[in-house]
Design a protein around this motif. Structure first.
Motif, PDB file in Angstrom:
ATOM      1  N   SER A 139    -143.351  46.534  -7.832  1.00 11.15           N
ATOM      2  CA  SER A 139    -142.802  45.187  -7.924  1.00 11.15           C
ATOM      3  C   SER A 139    -141.387  45.236  -8.480  1.00 11.15           C
ATOM      4  O   SER A 139    -141.028  46.166  -9.219  1.00 11.15           O
ATOM      5  N   GLY A 140    -140.603  44.240  -8.116  1.00 11.28           N
ATOM      6  CA  GLY A 140    -139.263  44.119  -8.667  1.00 11.28           C
ATOM      7  C   GLY A 140    -138.435  45.368  -8.471  1.00 11.28           C
ATOM      8  O   GLY A 140    -138.394  45.960  -7.385  1.00 11.28           O
ATOM      9  N   SER A 141    -137.779  45.816  -9.544  1.00 10.36           N
ATOM     10  CA  SER A 141    -136.888  46.978  -9.456  1.00 10.36           C
ATOM     11  C   SER A 141    -137.633  48.280  -9.203  1.00 10.36           C
ATOM     12  O   SER A 141    -137.025  49.278  -8.809  1.00 10.36           O
ATOM     13  N   SER A 142    -138.948  48.291  -9.438  1.00  8.65           N
ATOM     14  CA  SER A 142    -139.723  49.513  -9.219  1.00  8.65           C
ATOM     15  C   SER A 142    -140.425  49.527  -7.866  1.00  8.65           C
ATOM     16  O   SER A 142    -141.203  50.436  -7.583  1.00  8.65           O
ATOM     17  N   MET A 143    -140.153  48.542  -7.011  1.00 10.69           N
ATOM     18  CA  MET A 143    -140.808  48.501  -5.714  1.00 10.69           C
ATOM     19  C   MET A 143    -140.344  49.666  -4.841  1.00 10.69           C
ATOM     20  O   MET A 143    -139.152  50.003  -4.805  1.00 10.69           O
ATOM     21  N   CYS A 144    -141.280  50.281  -4.148  1.00 10.77           N
ATOM     22  CA  CYS A 144    -140.979  51.455  -3.326  1.00 10.77           C
ATOM     23  C   CYS A 144    -139.954  51.117  -2.252  1.00 10.77           C
ATOM     24  O   CYS A 144    -140.196  50.244  -1.412  1.00 10.77           O
ATOM     25  N   PRO A 145    -138.802  51.780  -2.226  1.00 14.25           N
ATOM     26  CA  PRO A 145    -137.781  51.461  -1.213  1.00 14.25           C
ATOM     27  C   PRO A 145    -138.175  51.890   0.193  1.00 14.25           C
ATOM     28  O   PRO A 145    -137.604  51.409   1.168  1.00 14.25           O
ATOM     29  N   GLY A 146    -139.158  52.779   0.310  1.00 13.65           N
ATOM     30  CA  GLY A 146    -139.581  53.238   1.629  1.00 13.65           C
ATOM     31  C   GLY A 146    -140.821  52.539   2.148  1.00 13.65           C
ATOM     32  O   GLY A 146    -141.446  53.004   3.105  1.00 13.65           O
ATOM     33  N   ARG A 147    -141.157  51.386   1.576  1.00 15.88           N
ATOM     34  CA  ARG A 147    -142.420  50.711   1.929  1.00 15.88           C
ATOM     35  C   ARG A 147    -142.449  50.258   3.385  1.00 15.88           C
ATOM     36  O   ARG A 147    -143.497  50.318   4.032  1.00 15.88           O
ATOM     37  N   TYR A 148    -141.322  49.811   3.923  1.00 13.08           N
ATOM     38  CA  TYR A 148    -141.311  49.352   5.318  1.00 13.08           C
ATOM     39  C   TYR A 148    -141.536  50.520   6.274  1.00 13.08           C
ATOM     40  O   TYR A 148    -142.274  50.403   7.258  1.00 13.08           O
ATOM     41  N   PHE A 149    -140.903  51.643   5.983  1.00 16.49           N
ATOM     42  CA  PHE A 149    -141.101  52.827   6.807  1.00 16.49           C
ATOM     43  C   PHE A 149    -142.537  53.316   6.708  1.00 16.49           C
ATOM     44  O   PHE A 149    -143.153  53.688   7.717  1.00 16.49           O
ATOM     45  N   LEU A 175    -133.327  53.604   4.249  1.00 18.49           N
ATOM     46  CA  LEU A 175    -134.703  53.528   4.730  1.00 18.49           C
ATOM     47  C   LEU A 175    -135.046  52.133   5.228  1.00 18.49           C
ATOM     48  O   LEU A 175    -136.194  51.875   5.607  1.00 18.49           O
ATOM     49  N   GLN A 176    -134.069  51.237   5.227  1.00 13.41           N
ATOM     50  CA  GLN A 176    -134.316  49.850   5.581  1.00 13.41           C
ATOM     51  C   GLN A 176    -133.285  49.377   6.605  1.00 13.41           C
ATOM     52  O   GLN A 176    -132.413  50.136   7.034  1.00 13.41           O
TER      53      GLN A 176
END
Length: 495
Positions: free
Chosen positions: A431-441, A128-129
């Protein structure tokens, strides 16, 4: 009063007495403990009515760190954003993934995942990045144009106003465009049939999502299980195998699931359904609030619209409302007023709770002077909404300011608390390890939708209606939904 009723009342009294005897007491070195008088429930009901108000009240009374008993869990809230880095940097002693791995299967109806598969699933989020984000952005742009043009751009240019409900409008366009981008198109067609019914079922499930996350068994929630089963059925492998233009992210996950014989087809489908919720569950309300705040502030809307036109002109693009528009990832990154507007709407509407679970009893160092005792199994929670609405960080925090995140024509990143620069000042995605991996999309999707809406349409709120307010039942879970939809008008621009 019957003997049976007396017996039941007696047993109930004994249960309450037993719970009170077993209630937790504060130990030396632990933060203040707020228990409430209702066994098991604790302060959950008061917290659920207005989490921000509840936490701010207890912050004034107990300080920046305190523990609250909420529905059987003991949650220690860290209210000072200057202390956030001390929590976020912990990996071994404070873990998020174990919590998520327990909650997600129960919520979305798939079995617990073996560690090897869980690690591969986690790695797939990288799709997703980076370079894959450019491909997803290009696909989303085309799908937004497809849905908007077929559903909302009919009729003559300069025609009359159309009236609609704003959240429903954003939901219908973003839900389908995101679905097409992630999962692809059906064989021999550009759009899936039955998308409206699928979206309605999704809304029914989503309305129960806070209760599922809270641990309420699905069988106690009426037809929720039947609705969830129906949604899962949409993603069965024999159906998905007929779809084309599926994203690499979904194709990769499908390939991973096929490698594990223990997963039934319905289990694979439930994993895909979970990704659908992750893709739109917060993005759609975030889109609504961005549209609402801009339409509510015509000068801000015009400033963002002008920025988009200026970008197109500088890039040599001659915009015409009769032609489809394509904005790539690099162009979207240049739209600083648009990004500031989205950041500001996220600041005002997001109410996520960042959770870590203590893996052992230990002393958590907060700063040079303070440590606190933490018990194994306790939740450590950050509640960024309190930071987002802190007048010491954001002047007039309840007001929408389109340029709040801009300085000298660039995105502003320096915000302060008590004279100290904050490492974390805007946290709608965890935040950190729980940050949404799809945030840029997700942010790119919102940018694209707003660009198309502002370029192709004139927009107005309808008169004689109350301003939008937030549904507080979603507090802690991400972006708030509106408590009620708002009416607006739109018409095609003659450009």
């Amino acid at each position: 009063m019957s003997a049976l009723l007396l017996l039941l009342l007696g047993l109930l009294s004994l249960f309450f007495f037993f719970c009170l005897l077993r209630g937790r007491n504060r130990r030396d070195g632990e933060p203040p403990l707020i228990k409430g008088w209702i066994p098991f429930i604790g302060k959950a009901l008061e917290f659920g009515q207005d989490a921000h108000k509840f936490l701010e009240k207890h912050k004034r009374k107990y300080g920046d760190v305190f523990t609250v008993h909420l529905a059987g869990k003991y949650m220690t809230f860290i209210m000072d954003p200057l202390l956030y880095p001390s929590i976020i940097k912990h990996g071994r002693q404070l873990d998020f993934h174990e919590f998520a791995a327990k909650v997600a299967p129960v919520t979305f109806g798939y079995p617990f995942v073996v560690p090897a598969l869980q690690e591969q699933i986690h790695r797939s989020f990288k799709l997703l990045q980076g370079d894959n984000l450019s491909t997803l952005t290009e696909s989303m742009m085309g799908n937004l144009m497809l849905v908007l043009r077929q559903d909302h751009m009919g009729g003559e240019r300069g025609g009359g106003w159309r009236s609609a409900s704003m959240y429903d409008f954003c939901n219908s366009v973003m839900f389908e465009a995101t679905f097409l981008t992630m999962y692809g198109r059906p064989a021999g067609a550009s759009r899936h049939s039955g998308m409206s019914a699928l979206r309605d079922d999704f809304v029914r499930f989503d309305n129960m999502f806070p209760l599922l996350i809270a641990g309420i068994p699905v069988w106690l929630l009426g037809r929720t299980k039947a609705v969830r089963d129906k949604l899962i059925g949409y993603f069965l492998p024999h159906r998905m195998s007929c779809w084309s233009n599926t994203s690499e992210f979904i194709r990769t996950r499908s390939g991973l699931f096929e490698q594990y014989d223990a997963l039934r087809d319905v289990d694979k489908a439930a994993h895909h359904f979970a990704i659908l919720w992750a893709s739109v569950g917060n993005t759609i309300p975030a889109t609504f609030w961005a549209v609402y705040y801009l339409v509510s502030h015509p000068a801000a809307l015009q400033r963002v619209r002008q920025e988009i036109h200026d970008l197109l002109r500088l890039d040599g693009v001659e915009f015409s409302s009769d032609a489809d528009l394509a904005l790539d990832r690099e162009q979207l990154e240049k739209l600083v007023y648009l990004e500031s507007a989205i950041n500001e709407s996220l600041r005002l509407s997001s109410a996520s709770m960042n959770i870590r679970v203590a893996q052992e009893d230990f002393s958590l160092r907060l700063d040079a002077e303070r440590s606190l005792g933490v018990r194994k199994g306790d939740f450590i929670a950050l509640y960024p909404q309190s930071m987002h609405l802190d007048p010491d960080i954001y002047a007039q925090p309840q007001s929408f300011r389109v340029d709040r995140y801009i300085r000298d024509g660039r995105l502003k990143t320096d915000f302060y608390k008590d004279g100290q620069k904050l490492k974390y000042y805007l946290m709608p995605f965890g935040s950190g390890s729980s940050m949404c991996p799809g945030r840029y999309f997700a942010v790119n999707e919102i940018k694209q939708f707003l660009c198309l809406l502002l370029l192709y349409f004139d927009l107005q709120l309808e008169e004689d209606q109350s301003r939008a307010t937030q549904d507080l039942s979603r507090a802690g879970l991400g972006v708030m939904l509106p408590a009620a939809d708002v009416r607006f008008r739109y018409k095609l621009r003659t450009v």
